[in-house]
Scaffold this motif. Structure first.
Motif, short mmCIF file in Angstrom:
data_model
loop_
_atom_site.label_atom_id
_atom_site.label_comp_id
_atom_site.label_asym_id
_atom_site.label_seq_id
_atom_site.Cartn_x
_atom_site.Cartn_y
_atom_site.Cartn_z
N LEU A 149 0.82 -1.21 0.00
CA LEU A 149 0.00 0.00 0.00
C LEU A 149 0.86 1.26 0.00
N ARG A 150 2.13 1.14 -0.32
CA ARG A 150 3.03 2.28 -0.21
C ARG A 150 2.66 3.43 -1.13
N ALA A 151 2.02 3.15 -2.26
CA ALA A 151 1.65 4.20 -3.21
C ALA A 151 0.14 4.40 -3.27
N ASN A 152 -0.57 3.95 -2.23
CA ASN A 152 -2.03 4.02 -2.25
C ASN A 152 -2.52 5.25 -1.48
N ARG A 153 -3.29 6.11 -2.14
CA ARG A 153 -3.71 7.39 -1.58
C ARG A 153 -5.08 7.34 -0.90
N GLY A 210 3.62 3.58 4.14
CA GLY A 210 4.55 4.68 4.37
C GLY A 210 3.85 6.02 4.26
N GLU A 211 4.61 7.07 4.10
CA GLU A 211 4.09 8.44 4.12
C GLU A 211 3.04 8.68 3.05
N THR A 212 3.14 8.01 1.91
CA THR A 212 2.17 8.21 0.83
C THR A 212 0.86 7.49 1.10
N SER A 213 0.88 6.46 1.93
CA SER A 213 -0.35 5.72 2.24
C SER A 213 -1.30 6.63 3.02
N PHE A 214 -2.55 6.70 2.58
CA PHE A 214 -3.46 7.69 3.15
C PHE A 214 -4.89 7.17 3.16
N SER A 215 -5.66 7.66 4.12
CA SER A 215 -7.10 7.51 4.14
C SER A 215 -7.52 6.04 4.15
N ALA A 216 -8.24 5.58 3.12
CA ALA A 216 -8.73 4.20 3.11
C ALA A 216 -7.59 3.19 3.09
N ILE A 231 1.19 -7.93 9.88
CA ILE A 231 2.31 -7.15 10.37
C ILE A 231 2.56 -6.01 9.38
N VAL A 232 2.52 -4.77 9.86
CA VAL A 232 2.74 -3.60 9.01
C VAL A 232 4.23 -3.28 8.99
N VAL A 233 4.77 -3.16 7.78
CA VAL A 233 6.21 -2.96 7.59
C VAL A 233 6.43 -1.66 6.82
N GLY A 234 7.35 -0.82 7.27
CA GLY A 234 7.68 0.40 6.55
C GLY A 234 7.75 1.60 7.46
N GLU A 235 7.10 2.69 7.07
CA GLU A 235 7.14 3.94 7.81
C GLU A 235 5.73 4.36 8.20
N ARG A 236 5.66 5.33 9.13
CA ARG A 236 4.36 5.85 9.58
C ARG A 236 3.60 6.47 8.40
N CYS A 282 11.19 0.49 9.06
CA CYS A 282 12.34 0.50 8.16
C CYS A 282 12.07 1.51 7.06
N PRO A 283 13.09 1.96 6.33
CA PRO A 283 12.84 2.86 5.21
C PRO A 283 11.85 2.25 4.24
N VAL A 284 10.95 3.07 3.73
CA VAL A 284 9.87 2.53 2.90
C VAL A 284 10.42 1.82 1.67
N ALA A 285 11.57 2.28 1.16
CA ALA A 285 12.17 1.63 -0.01
C ALA A 285 12.65 0.22 0.29
N ASP A 286 12.90 -0.07 1.55
CA ASP A 286 13.40 -1.40 1.96
C ASP A 286 12.29 -2.32 2.45
N ALA A 287 11.05 -1.83 2.47
CA ALA A 287 9.97 -2.56 3.14
C ALA A 287 9.66 -3.89 2.46
#
Length: 309
Positions: A149-153, A210-216, A231-236, A282-287
């Protein structure tokens, strides 16, 4: 050739202030924000002739009291229809057609671990049920699953429930939504039956965010995390938990106003402002690599990394 509509900031501000006052989920804050917009207008803070610049200025003020990132004056480069919500739906449909219905990437990694990317949005369920159902059925045979979901808005809460239904075994209460209009409360539950095969509720499941993940997208990660299912992996994540509606206030400007608030049945709260906190930071690029390693370790009964670093 269409003649551009002249931008009259006072008209845009007054209509935006009215919509916020009438519909924003928190009535007291709504009145404060409406007063703020009118005061800033009187101070000539919005004396601009560019719609994009006006949108930026107004959005900054709308988010100044409680940092609600769904509360915006949104600029559209193309002229948008006057019908409520039509601007957002038109843009959404173009993205839907260009992204295989919101499931642009399915991959099988080493060790029987599947990756399903859901992006750029969780589109309205009446559009997305067929492509998402097909993608979820395809990965159902995997030994472990990574949902990216790293690129999901964001998108449709009904689509969140649809995806969750494939990742759980039993009908489960996922979320409750409290609406300002009429003081209504609606509950969201996973579905007891799904079209096609189900990945189910026992095999290893990881969610990348990560930071781009938003809303739904945040709701999907949060629901599964609070249930102990994933288990959620990545950034807030960004931290937007209030569903909104959009009103066209100028041919190129849309006021988006949150009209409800989410309450998770496990935590009793939501991710507004705080975002979804990863279990494995972890950094979102490494997730993806990190989640794959965790899945392989679990599948082969090797000692796993600690959930937090």
């Amino acid at each position: 050739m269409t003649t551009p509509t002249k931008l009259i900031p006072a008209q845009v501000i007054e209509e935006t202030a009215r919509l916020v006052a009438e519909h924003y989920v928190f009535p007291d804050t709504a009145e404060q924000l409406a007063d703020l917009l009118r005061r800033r207008l009187a101070e000539s803070a919005y004396d601009v002739d560019d719609a994009a610049e006006l949108a930026r200025l107004v959005t900054t003020d709308l988010q100044s009291l409680n940092n609600d990132r769904h509360l915006r004056l949104k600029h559209h480069a193309d002229q948008v229809p006057a019908k409520r919500g039509a601007a957002t739906l038109e843009a959404m449909r173009r993205e839907f057609d260009a992204s295989l219905g919101g499931a642009p990437h399915v991959q099988l990694l080493d060790g029987g671990v599947a990756v399903l990317e859901l992006a750029p949005m969780l589109f309205p369920l009446e559009w997305a049920a067929e492509p998402l159902g097909a993608a979820l059925a395809l990965v159902s045979r995997a030994d472990a699953l990574i949902v990216d979901l790293r690129a999901n808005r964001g998108g449709d809460p009904d689509t969140v429930a649809f995806v969750c239904s494939h990742l759980l075994d039993e009908r489960t209460h996922l979320n409750s939504m409290f609406w300002r209009d009429g003081g209504r409360t609606e509950q969201s539950w996973s579905q007891p039956h799904v079209p096609g095969a189900r990945f189910g509720g026992t095999k290893p499941l990881y969610v990348l965010a990560g930071e781009t993940s938003f809303s739904a997208a945040e709701e999907l990660a949060y629901d599964l995390q609070q249930l102990g299912r994933a288990i959620v992996v990545g950034e807030r994540t960004r931290g937007g938990a209030y569903p909104c509606q959009g009103w066209t206030v100028h041919p190129h400007l849309e006021a988006t106003v949150p009209v409800g608030r989410a309450v998770n049945p496990v935590s009793g709260t939501n991710w507004e402002g705080t975002g979804v906190q990863p279990d494995v930071a972890c950094p979102v690029a490494d997730a993806l690599d990190r989640a794959h390693a965790l899945a392989l370790a679990r599948l082969t009964d090797r000692p796993t990394d600690r959930l937090t670093d």
